[in-house]
Motif scaffolding. Structure first.
Motif, mmCIF file in Angstrom:
data_model
loop_
_atom_site.group_PDB
_atom_site.id
_atom_site.type_symbol
_atom_site.label_atom_id
_atom_site.label_comp_id
_atom_site.label_asym_id
_atom_site.label_seq_id
_atom_site.Cartn_x
_atom_site.Cartn_y
_atom_site.Cartn_z
ATOM 1 N N LYS A 139 0.838 -1.206 0.000
ATOM 2 C CA LYS A 139 0.000 0.000 0.000
ATOM 3 C C LYS A 139 0.870 1.253 0.000
ATOM 4 N N ASP A 140 1.970 1.238 0.771
ATOM 5 C CA ASP A 140 2.869 2.397 0.810
ATOM 6 C C ASP A 140 3.505 2.637 -0.555
ATOM 7 N N ILE A 141 3.894 1.576 -1.226
ATOM 8 C CA ILE A 141 4.495 1.714 -2.555
ATOM 9 C C ILE A 141 3.473 2.241 -3.548
ATOM 10 N N ALA A 142 2.233 1.756 -3.468
ATOM 11 C CA ALA A 142 1.191 2.203 -4.393
ATOM 12 C C ALA A 142 0.841 3.675 -4.169
ATOM 13 N N ASN A 143 0.974 4.167 -2.939
ATOM 14 C CA ASN A 143 0.620 5.558 -2.631
ATOM 15 C C ASN A 143 1.835 6.475 -2.564
ATOM 16 N N PHE A 144 2.976 6.058 -3.106
ATOM 17 C CA PHE A 144 4.209 6.846 -3.071
ATOM 18 C C PHE A 144 4.039 8.131 -3.876
ATOM 19 N N ASN A 145 4.408 9.271 -3.266
ATOM 20 C CA ASN A 145 4.322 10.567 -3.929
ATOM 21 C C ASN A 145 5.741 11.124 -4.060
ATOM 22 N N PRO A 146 6.339 11.073 -5.248
ATOM 23 C CA PRO A 146 7.721 11.538 -5.393
ATOM 24 C C PRO A 146 7.874 13.035 -5.170
ATOM 25 N N ARG A 147 6.839 13.828 -5.455
ATOM 26 C CA ARG A 147 6.940 15.283 -5.235
ATOM 27 C C ARG A 147 7.137 15.594 -3.757
ATOM 28 N N ALA A 148 6.408 14.912 -2.902
ATOM 29 C CA ALA A 148 6.554 15.149 -1.465
ATOM 30 C C ALA A 148 7.883 14.599 -0.950
ATOM 31 N N MET A 149 8.320 13.492 -1.507
ATOM 32 C CA MET A 149 9.545 12.849 -1.034
ATOM 33 C C MET A 149 10.783 13.651 -1.415
ATOM 34 N N PHE A 150 10.804 14.229 -2.613
ATOM 35 C CA PHE A 150 11.996 14.892 -3.110
ATOM 36 C C PHE A 150 11.878 16.410 -3.139
ATOM 37 N N SER A 151 10.900 16.981 -2.451
ATOM 38 C CA SER A 151 10.798 18.440 -2.422
ATOM 39 C C SER A 151 11.896 19.007 -1.532
ATOM 40 N N ASP A 152 12.300 20.231 -1.818
ATOM 41 C CA ASP A 152 13.396 20.886 -1.097
ATOM 42 C C ASP A 152 12.826 21.604 0.115
ATOM 43 N N ASN A 153 12.988 21.001 1.292
ATOM 44 C CA ASN A 153 12.491 21.590 2.530
ATOM 45 C C ASN A 153 13.615 22.090 3.419
ATOM 46 N N THR A 154 14.827 22.199 2.872
ATOM 47 C CA THR A 154 15.951 22.633 3.681
ATOM 48 C C THR A 154 15.885 24.133 3.907
ATOM 49 N N PRO A 155 16.319 24.598 5.064
ATOM 50 C CA PRO A 155 16.320 26.046 5.287
ATOM 51 C C PRO A 155 17.397 26.705 4.434
ATOM 52 N N HIS A 156 17.112 27.870 3.941
ATOM 53 C CA HIS A 156 18.044 28.587 3.096
ATOM 54 C C HIS A 156 18.603 29.782 3.851
ATOM 55 N N PHE A 157 19.806 30.196 3.455
ATOM 56 C CA PHE A 157 20.431 31.278 4.189
ATOM 57 C C PHE A 157 19.916 32.634 3.728
ATOM 58 N N LEU A 158 19.320 32.709 2.547
ATOM 59 C CA LEU A 158 18.752 33.979 2.089
ATOM 60 C C LEU A 158 17.299 34.088 2.534
ATOM 61 N N PRO A 159 16.809 35.294 2.755
ATOM 62 C CA PRO A 159 15.406 35.443 3.130
ATOM 63 C C PRO A 159 14.498 35.072 1.961
ATOM 64 N N THR A 160 13.236 34.850 2.254
ATOM 65 C CA THR A 160 12.271 34.518 1.223
ATOM 66 C C THR A 160 12.194 35.656 0.214
ATOM 67 N N PRO A 161 12.300 35.346 -1.088
ATOM 68 C CA PRO A 161 12.251 36.420 -2.079
ATOM 69 C C PRO A 161 10.922 37.156 -2.030
ATOM 70 N N VAL A 162 10.980 38.433 -2.284
ATOM 71 C CA VAL A 162 9.780 39.263 -2.342
ATOM 72 C C VAL A 162 9.700 39.864 -3.732
ATOM 73 N N ALA A 163 8.516 40.239 -4.128
ATOM 74 C CA ALA A 163 8.340 40.834 -5.438
ATOM 75 C C ALA A 163 9.084 42.167 -5.492
#
Length: 153
Positions: free
Chosen positions: A35-59
Motif C-alpha cells: 500500500k505504501d508503494i502504491a501511494n508513493f508521492n515523489p513530489r513530497a519525497m523529493f521536495s526541497d524543505n531545507t532552510p536557506h540562508f537567504l530570506p524569502t524572495p519578495v516581489a
C-alpha cells in the motif's frame, strides 16, 4: 512400483495445496508495504524543505516606491557635518541583501529589499572581500557585502 504411486500422489496433491495457499494469500489483501508503494508521492519525497540562508524572495517594487526616507534638507544639517556616503541595495536580482551583526558570517539582523537607501559608517576589507558597516533609516546598524550595494546618487 511404490515410488511411482508416491510420485503420482504428490503430483495430484501439490497443485491442490498450491491452490489453497495462493487463494488464502489473495484473500488477505495487499500488505502495508505494498500500500505504501502504491501511494508513493515523489513530489513530497523529493521536495526541497531545507532552510536557506537567504530570506524569502519578495516581489521587486519600483525604486521610487521603496527608496527609503527622503534625504534631509540642507537646513537640517549641522554646519560642521562631513558629507555622508549613501548607498542603496542593488545587484541582487530582486532577492535583497542580508544585514549581519558581524562580517562575513554573523547572525542576521535584518533583510534589506532592493532599493533600500543606507548610510555608510565605515568600509572594511575582510579576507579580500569588502564589507560596509551601514545604518538603515530606522537606525539599525550592521554589515552588508559591498557587491550588493551601489551609490544612491
Amino acid at each position: 512400483m511404490p515410488v511411482a504411486r508416491i510420485v503420482a500422489l504428490l503430483l495430484i496433491l501439490l497443485p491442490i495445496g498450491a491452490y489453497f495457499v495462493v487463494s488464502s494469500i489473495a484473500r488477505a489483501g495487499p500488505s502495508q508495504e505494498a500500500k505504501d508503494i502504491a501511494n508513493f508521492n515523489p513530489r513530497a519525497m523529493f521536495s526541497d524543505n531545507t532552510p536557506h540562508f537567504l530570506p524569502t524572495p519578495v516581489a521587486a517594487q519600483a525604486p521610487e516606491v521603496n527608496a527609503g526616507p527622503p534625504a534631509p534638507a540642507t537646513s537640517e544639517e549641522a554646519p560642521g557635518d562631513a558629507p555622508t556616503e549613501r548607498v542603496k541595495v542593488a545587484n541582487t536580482g530582486g532577492v535583497g541583501a542580508i544585514l549581519r551583526a558581524e562580517p562575513p558570517k554573523g547572525r542576521q539582523v535584518a533583510a534589506l529589499r532592493d532599493g533600500t537607501v543606507l548610510q555608510v559608517v565605515e568600509h572594511q576589507d575582510i579576507g579580500g572581500s569588502e564589507w560596509l558597516h551601514i545604518q538603515t533609516a530606522d537606525g539599525t546598524q550592521g554589515w552588508v557585502f559591498a557587491r550588493l550595494v551601489a551609490p544612491a546618487d
